[in-house]
Every structure is written in C-alpha cells, then in structure tokens.
Design an enzyme around this catalytic site. Structure first.
Site: not given
Ligand code: SAH
Length: 464
Positions: A225, A248, A270, A302-303, A383, A412
């Site tokens: 994150p 990304d 993106k 994230g993942d 999102m 986060a």
């Molecule tokens: N693969 C990522 C998600 C990608 S989609 C994962 O597993 O987290 C992108 C969305 O992820 C963002 O619009 C938001 O909703 C969320 N996101 C990603 N990083 C974040 C963070 N640090 N804090 C809060 N939401 C986050």
C-alpha cells in the site's frame, strides 16, 4: 517547417566568408570548429583573422570578395556589416551556386545557422526560424546546463566501441547496452577518470552478453500500500535483481528507490479516469523487454491479483512463451483495516468479506446489492471515491440501514494517512467534503475500533 535542419559534412568542403569585422569574427569562431576549408575575403581583416590565417586555420585574401571567389564553395557567409556590400557579395555567391547566409538578414538568407550546443560529436542544433532568438538562447542555456560536459568524451569513446558492441544481438539488447553506458556506467567511470571508461565498457559488454543469453522473465510483484516496510522480502529481492521495473502510479517513490540503480525504470502510471498508458502498450513493453532476456519486475500497488488487470498481462506474455511468477503483496484492504484496528472478518459479525470495485470498465460497477444490504455485511470498496453516491444510493434502495458505519482510509500505511468516519447515510457528502486526493479505500460495515480511534485522533461526530 520552413527551414529543414540537416547536418552538413564539412571535411574537405569549402566555406567562404566575406567580411573582416566583429560579425565575421563571431561566425568564424563557430566555423573553425568544423573541418571545412575556410576562405575569408576582407580588405581590412581584424587581427584575429590575420593570426588564424598565419596559423593555417583559414586562408585569407586581403581584398573585397569578388566574382570567381565562391567557385566550388558549399556555403557563403556575407558578414560585411554593410547592407550594400552584403547584397553585392550575396548576389555573386548565389550565381556561383553556393548557399548564401547574410548575417542578421533572415529574409535574404537561404540558410540560417542554429543555436548550437556543442558536445562534439554530440551536437544539438536549435532553430526558431528567426521567430524567437531569445527562446533559442534560453533552450540552449538550459541544455548546456543539463548535458554533462563529459558527454562528448563518452560519445567519442563509445564510437570507437561500436564494432565491439555488435557481439550483442541487433535491436533492444544493443540499445539497452548503450543506454546503460551513457546514463550509468559511462558517467560513473568518467567521475573516476577518462581512462576508466574503456575498461568499464568492456565489463559492461560482458554483463550484457550474459544477460541476452538468459531467458526473459516477468515477476508480477505486489508493491503493497505504500509503506516500504510492508514490502515482502521476496519483493525486495526481485527489485534488487531487476533489469527493468515497470510500475504503476500508486507505487511510492521510497519503494522505487529500492530498485537497482542500473535498472531501467518505466512509469506506466494510470490516473483514475484520466489519461494513462494503454494496457496494450504495457503488454507490448513487457514482451519487448522480456524478449531481450531482461528480468522484469512488473510492480503493481497492493497485491497484484486484486484489481490489477494482471490476467491481461499474463495472457500477453504467455502468448510469446515468456515465463512469469507472482509475488504477493499486502492489499490496500489489509493495510486499511489494520489502521483502524479492525478485523476483516469476525466471528458472529461477518464470516465473509467482499472486495468490490467502485467502477469497472463500463463505469460504476453493479454488485449483489440485496445481499450487501443485509445487516453485518462488510465490504472493502476499491476505487470508491467517485462512485460513493452511486454505491450509497444502491444500498439504501435495497434496504440497507442508513446508520451502517462506513470508514474511508486515504493513503493507508503512508505518512499522510487520513481516516474519515461516516455512515451510509452521509458517506457521499462526507467523502466529497473531505476532498481526498490520494488513493482511498472505503469500508462499508466497519467503524474504527475505539482504541484505534483514539490512536488516530479520529473525529467521532460522523459515527452512527
Ligand atoms: N492492487 C491494489 C489495488 C489497485 S486498484 C491493491 O491490492 O491494493 C487502486 C485502488 O486501490 C485505489 O483506488 C484505492 O481504492 C486502493 N488503494 C491502493 N493503495 C491504497 C492506499 N495506500 N490507501 C488506500 N487505498 C489504496
């Protein structure tokens, strides 16, 4: 484009200049950098011109320029600082077939001399077709600052190494080698000494030869994150070893810092609904680099398996027989739920949790609202900022309690993390008012646990 830029080969070519004053001197200083045969015609030449002639740098004829003087000349400069004389000499030169430039007279010139940044053999020519000489000078000054003085030396040493580089396959492998040389290895060796450059090139070539013998491979790595400490050890190792990192927008700079310094970093960020690198381009980049034997890290926030369009990329590289594997990462929901001291599932409350996306390729995403509207359901909405009103409307329409807790966690795990505590009834308005600019995860059905609330100093008034 009225003036077409070209680079003229000057070796053995004749360039003639008429004039002996300041304008002539300024042009000659530039022309003397070339390997042309320079002929100057001036009844009263400045002392420097006489000296250059004595040193054999140009030939000087101490009389006014006249018929027959531009025979076999490629270029002619009228630098007489006298309109009538410029006109007379230019007419003769034109008739004798030379291309004519009249100093400070764009309209009557057949060619113009650009502003030049000289890192011989690297030469940058800047022209504005006379429209904005100030701008040309500003661009020149900017480039002079930006291009290291050693660039010319690097290019010269590189040129002598060209045939050795043919050991690498033509195309990307060779391009990657040169890029590595000009932007990493070369400048680094140069800091030590000019003599260190050639041995560094030899070593670099061996490294790249070893690379192109390898099969390309793509690791789809979850970057977590944002907090670099939430990277897995496997992710770190993959970053350490990558030749190419394709990342990304949500990948934080601290994480990019961990990549090998020599790695080629490609940003395919993106922007929510905004402009982005197309998925097709990303797929092409993966294939192109893997085919040169590059070890690629495809770094996703994230993942990688959660709303990451991972399958499209896997399909693209599998079609070319390229190997891959996935390194899992901490998804935003995990980081966000930790920040509010809650569990994603809890015995007696919810034995399932949904990961939803607020919008999909078609727009706002539809879900099983009837099930979600039941008491004690929990969903992590990715999102979800722009779709907050839509989600709110659907859930209320399907009978969900307006008092259901909703918590939005922005950024986060990052230093600028923010938590917004609200309810289904007020979520859309509260999210809009909070004007969040970072990525945000919305929990439907979860409020921060009291201790976490205290720790984060979260306002309580929005709690249901
Ligand atoms: N693969 C990522 C998600 C990608 S989609 C994962 O597993 O987290 C992108 C969305 O992820 C963002 O619009 C938001 O909703 C969320 N996101 C990603 N990083 C974040 C963070 N640090 N804090 C809060 N939401 C986050």
């Amino acid at each position: 484009m009225e003036h077409f830029p070209i680079f003229l080969a000057t070796t053995g070519r004749r360039i003639v200049l008429s004039g002996g004053g300041d304008a002539a001197l300024a042009k000659l200083r530039l022309l003397l950098k070339t390997s042309a045969r320079i002929a100057v015609f001036a009844a009263h030449p400045a002392p420097e011109i006489v000296q250059w002639a004595a040193a054999g740098k140009l030939t000087l004829t101490k009389r006014a320029y006249d018929h027959g003087d531009t025979i076999c000349a490629a270029l002619f400069y009228a630098a007489n600082e006298d309109d009538a004389e410029d006109k007379r000499t230019a007419a003769i030169a034109r008739a004798e077939g030379a291309l004519v430039n009249i100093v400070d007279n764009l309209g009557d010139s057949q060619f113009i001399t650009p502003a030049i940044v000289d890192r011989d053999p690297v030469t940058v020519a800047i022209g504005t077709e006379g429209a904005a000489p100030v701008l040309a000078r500003a661009i020149k000054a900017d480039l002079e600052e930006r291009l290291p003085a050693t660039l010319g030396t690097l290019a010269r040493i590189g040129k002598a190494f060209r045939s050795a580089s043919y050991a690498l396959p033509f195309g990307r492998a060779r391009r990657d080698f040169w890029r590595d040389y000009y932007f990493n290895t070369g400048p680094e060796a140069m800091r030590e000494s000019e003599a260190a450059v050639r041995p560094a090139l030899d070593t670099l070539l061996q490294t790249h030869l070893g690379k192109s013998a390898r099969d390309g491979h793509v690791a789809f790595v979850g970057g977590g994150p944002g907090d670099p400490e939430l990277l897995t050890l496997k992710a770190r190792r993959a970053l350490d070893e990558a030749d190419v990192v394709i990342y990304d927008r949500l990948i934080s700079p601290e994480i990019l810092e961990l990549a090998r310094r020599e790695a080629l970093m490609i940003d395919v960020g993106k922007e929510g609904f905004g402009p982005s690198t197309s998925q097709a381009t990303i797929n092409d980049l993966l294939v192109e680099h893997a085919q040169t034997g590059a070890q690629i890290v495809r770094l996703k926030s994230g993942d990688a398996t959660v709303f990451g369009r991972l399958d499209e990329e896997i399909d693209a590289i599998e079609a070319h027989g390229i190997g891959w594997h996935i390194v899992p990462g901490i998804t935003a929901a995990s980081a966000a739920v930790a920040s509010i001291g809650q569990s994603l599932t809890r015995r007696g409350r919810n034995d399932a949790v949904r990961f939803l996306t607020g919008h999909d390729m078609k727009g706002f995403a539809d879900h099983d609202w009837t099930t979600l509207a039941r008491p004690n359901e929990v969903a992590a909405i990715y999102m979800g900022k722009k779709s907050a009103r839509f989600v709110q409307g659907r859930l209320i329409m399907h009978g969900a309690d307006r008092a259901t807790p909703v918590t939005v966690i922005e950024n986060a795990s990052r230093a600028d993390q923010r938590v917004l505590e609200t309810s289904l009834g007020s979520m859309a308005e509260d999210i809009a008012n909070a004007a969040m600019t970072g990525p945000a995860l919305t929990f439907y059905g979860l409020a921060p646990r009291a201790a976490a609330r205290a720790a984060h100093d979260i306002p309580l008034e929005e709690t249901a």
